[in-house]
Design an enzyme around this catalytic site. Structure first.
Site, PDB file in Angstrom:
ATOM      1  N   GLN A 163       0.797  -1.227   0.000  1.00 37.66           N
ATOM      2  CA  GLN A 163       0.000   0.000   0.000  1.00 37.66           C
ATOM      3  C   GLN A 163       0.830   1.277   0.000  1.00 37.66           C
ATOM      4  OE1 GLN A 163      -3.964   0.043   1.892  1.00 37.66           O
ATOM      5  NE2 GLN A 163      -3.023   1.372   3.396  1.00 37.66           N
ATOM      6  N   GLU A 205      -2.970   9.791  -0.485  1.00 39.53           N
ATOM      7  CA  GLU A 205      -2.042  10.396   0.465  1.00 39.53           C
ATOM      8  C   GLU A 205      -0.962  11.227  -0.213  1.00 39.53           C
ATOM      9  OE1 GLU A 205      -0.788   7.269   3.079  1.00 39.53           O
ATOM     10  OE2 GLU A 205      -2.813   6.982   3.854  1.00 39.53           O
ATOM     11  N   ASP A 242       4.431   0.065   4.035  1.00 40.70           N
ATOM     12  CA  ASP A 242       3.193  -0.344   4.698  1.00 40.70           C
ATOM     13  C   ASP A 242       2.545  -1.378   3.794  1.00 40.70           C
ATOM     14  OD1 ASP A 242       0.762  -0.758   5.864  1.00 40.70           O
ATOM     15  OD2 ASP A 242       0.014   1.286   5.604  1.00 40.70           O
ATOM     16  N   GLU A 285       5.304  -1.919   8.061  1.00 37.93           N
ATOM     17  CA  GLU A 285       4.035  -1.830   8.790  1.00 37.93           C
ATOM     18  C   GLU A 285       3.063  -2.895   8.284  1.00 37.93           C
ATOM     19  OE1 GLU A 285       0.319   1.326   8.862  1.00 37.93           O
ATOM     20  OE2 GLU A 285       2.349   2.104   8.551  1.00 37.93           O
ATOM     21  N   ASP A 312      -0.397  -1.817  12.944  1.00 32.98           N
ATOM     22  CA  ASP A 312      -1.469  -0.832  12.739  1.00 32.98           C
ATOM     23  C   ASP A 312      -2.814  -1.545  12.891  1.00 32.98           C
ATOM     24  OD1 ASP A 312      -3.277   1.089  11.879  1.00 32.98           O
ATOM     25  OD2 ASP A 312      -2.659   1.014   9.790  1.00 32.98           O
ATOM     26  N   LYS A 337      -3.079   5.946  15.632  1.00 36.05           N
ATOM     27  CA  LYS A 337      -4.097   6.683  14.877  1.00 36.05           C
ATOM     28  C   LYS A 337      -5.196   7.089  15.847  1.00 36.05           C
ATOM     29  CE  LYS A 337      -3.409   4.418  10.370  1.00 36.05           C
ATOM     30  NZ  LYS A 337      -3.930   3.380   9.440  1.00 36.05           N
ATOM     31  N   ARG A 366      -4.635   9.550   8.554  1.00 34.00           N
ATOM     32  CA  ARG A 366      -5.441   8.561   7.843  1.00 34.00           C
ATOM     33  C   ARG A 366      -5.498   8.980   6.381  1.00 34.00           C
ATOM     34  NH1 ARG A 366      -8.013   4.762  11.293  1.00 34.00           N
ATOM     35  NH2 ARG A 366      -7.878   3.519   9.392  1.00 34.00           N
ATOM     36  N   SER A 367      -5.954   8.080   5.518  1.00 35.37           N
ATOM     37  CA  SER A 367      -5.999   8.418   4.090  1.00 35.37           C
ATOM     38  C   SER A 367      -7.048   9.485   3.797  1.00 35.37           C
ATOM     39  CB  SER A 367      -6.246   7.164   3.248  1.00 35.37           C
ATOM     40  OG  SER A 367      -7.381   6.472   3.704  1.00 35.37           O
ATOM     41  N   LYS A 388       3.988   9.719  10.498  1.00 29.86           N
ATOM     42  CA  LYS A 388       3.660   9.251   9.149  1.00 29.86           C
ATOM     43  C   LYS A 388       2.456  10.064   8.695  1.00 29.86           C
ATOM     44  CE  LYS A 388       1.681   5.212   6.993  1.00 29.86           C
ATOM     45  NZ  LYS A 388       1.130   3.880   7.223  1.00 29.86           N
TER      46      LYS A 388
END
Length: 427
Positions: A163, A205, A242, A285, A312, A337, A366-367, A388
């Site tokens: 990702q 992102e 990730d 991740e 995560d 998060k 977050r996205s 991040k």
């Protein structure tokens, strides 16, 4: 006493054009705090529940008017008159009011918006920058950024299964110089992609989303961009991944459709170990499915001493799950998060638990983001050491980097940038 006298919840849009929750909290003195909450695309099954309306005729069912109504009615009634500086008591009040294990009644999005807005109002009342309000006089370390310059998986419409492919600037003396390094590599990569006739469109992102033939090809191209920008891969700039492996784990196999592979947990651990041998990868991740604890243990035993292994979807910022992971020797880092857990108090508890166990904590966006930059202040205030928050494009990502620049300027000579020492549990 910083008494709360008014609370206003509203529906706004996030960076993907989907509704999210914003909250204003007004204090007796006239000071105000405003906060907006993010939303994820690849989500862990054990995350706190964000409340969506489910009305298909409005925003495709993604409206948040129910969550907003909770803020403007029963949450408002419960916290009106409370002291905004008593964050732990306020968050406890929210948790008791919700009454569920996963915040499914009021919605984690409603609760987090209030929790953050109260903290911002209290900081304003105290005349302190938010990072200082969170961390006191010990808050002086800027975080090392993991910059997502190539998007794949659920964040992009391409053939990459992993990702996020990230660069990690570590040799620079300041955050400002680290940010410059990241931006220069980002633009060097854009030129390389353009020269090859590949797409320079960006994903959720802010990273590029071209169709590479393999993960190897993508990582090799990023190394070229690092060198083209005048930096040394493995010295000035490291790499991070990730995998978001829960997204491509089906029928007991890790199915890398882009490469035509179907791998067992052990085989996928070997696959990742091979990448870590070939490339200067410092962090991976979600290298295994969130429920594949045996696979996580295999991966940790294989790579845990030389690569940061971040949980995560595995830990979802939850101290109960993190405690179990620590006891079983699973991973060596947690992604933080704020909307996975839903209050600041619980977020800070997860960071502190990780640190006590020798795990690192990576503060994350977050996205689906907003212009809210609270996570930048959390990263410095809690001395997390790592953040991040996306690529070097899209103002929803840049807002966090710019806030970190302001914080570094505010700290002046006492500001520090940890570089490689942010990965303090690796050998």
């Amino acid at each position: 006493m910083s008494a709360i006298v008014d609370i206003i919840g509203r529906e706004i849009l996030d960076s993907r054009g989907n509704p999210t929750v914003e909250c204003d909290v007004l204090l007796e003195s006239g000071t105000m705090g405003r906060a907006a909450v993010p939303s994820g695309a690849s989500t862990g099954s054990r995350e706190a529940i964000e409340l969506r309306d489910g009305e298909t005729g409005r925003y495709g069912g993604k409206g948040v008017l129910k969550a907003v109504e909770h803020i403007n009615t029963e949450i408002s009634e419960a916290i009106m008159g409370l002291d905004a500086s008593e964050q732990a008591f306020l968050d406890k009040t929210l948790l008791e009011l919700d009454g569920t294990d996963n915040k499914s009644r009021l919605g984690a999005n409603a609760m987090l918006a209030v929790s953050m807005a109260v903290a911002k109002a209290a900081a304003e009342e105290a005349g302190l920058p938010l990072y200082r309000y969170f961390g006191g006089s010990g808050a002086m370390q800027l975080p090392v950024p993991m910059m997502n310059i190539v998007n794949g998986g659920a964040h992009a419409n391409n053939s990459l299964d992993i990702q996020e492919f990230m660069i990690v600037p570590v040799s620079q003396p300041t955050f400002r110089e680290a940010l410059r390094c990241g931006a220069e590599v980002f633009h060097a990569l854009k030129k390389i992609l353009s020269d090859r006739g590949m797409s320079t469109a960006v994903g959720d992102e802010g990273g590029f989303a071209p169709n590479f033939g393999s993960n190897d090809e993508c990582l090799s191209t990023i190394l070229q961009a690092i060198e083209k920008a005048g930096y040394r891969a493995g010295e000035d700039v490291l790499l991070a991944l990730d995998c978001a492996a829960s997204e491509f784990y089906h029928d007991g196999k890790y199915q890398l459709a882009g490469e035509g592979l179907q791998l067992s947990s052990t085989e996928f651990a070997d696959y990742l170990a091979n990448l870590a041998d070939k490339f200067p990868i410092v962090s991976i991740e979600d290298g295994m499915h969130e429920s594949d604890w045996a696979g996580w243990k295999t991966l940790t035993d294989k790579l845990g001493k030389k690569v940061q292994l971040v949980g995560d979807d595995l830990f979802v910022t939850n101290t109960r799950i993190l405690k179990e992971g620590i006891e079983k020797g699973i991973a060596n880092s947690i992604l933080i998060k704020i909307n996975q857990i839903g209050t600041l108090t619980e977020t800070f508890a997860a960071i502190e638990m990780a640190k006590r166990a020798g795990y690192t904590a990576v503060i994350s966006h977050r996205s689906g983001e907003t212009e809210d930059s609270t996570i930048a202040d959390i990263a410095v205030g809690l001395n997390a050491g790592q953040i991040k928050t996306g690529s070097l494009s899209r103002s929803d990502r840049i807002s966090k980097y710019n806030q970190l620049l302001r914080i570094e300027e505010d700290l002046g000579d006492i500001a520090s940038y940890p570089g490689k020492s942010a990965f303090y549990n690796l050998r």
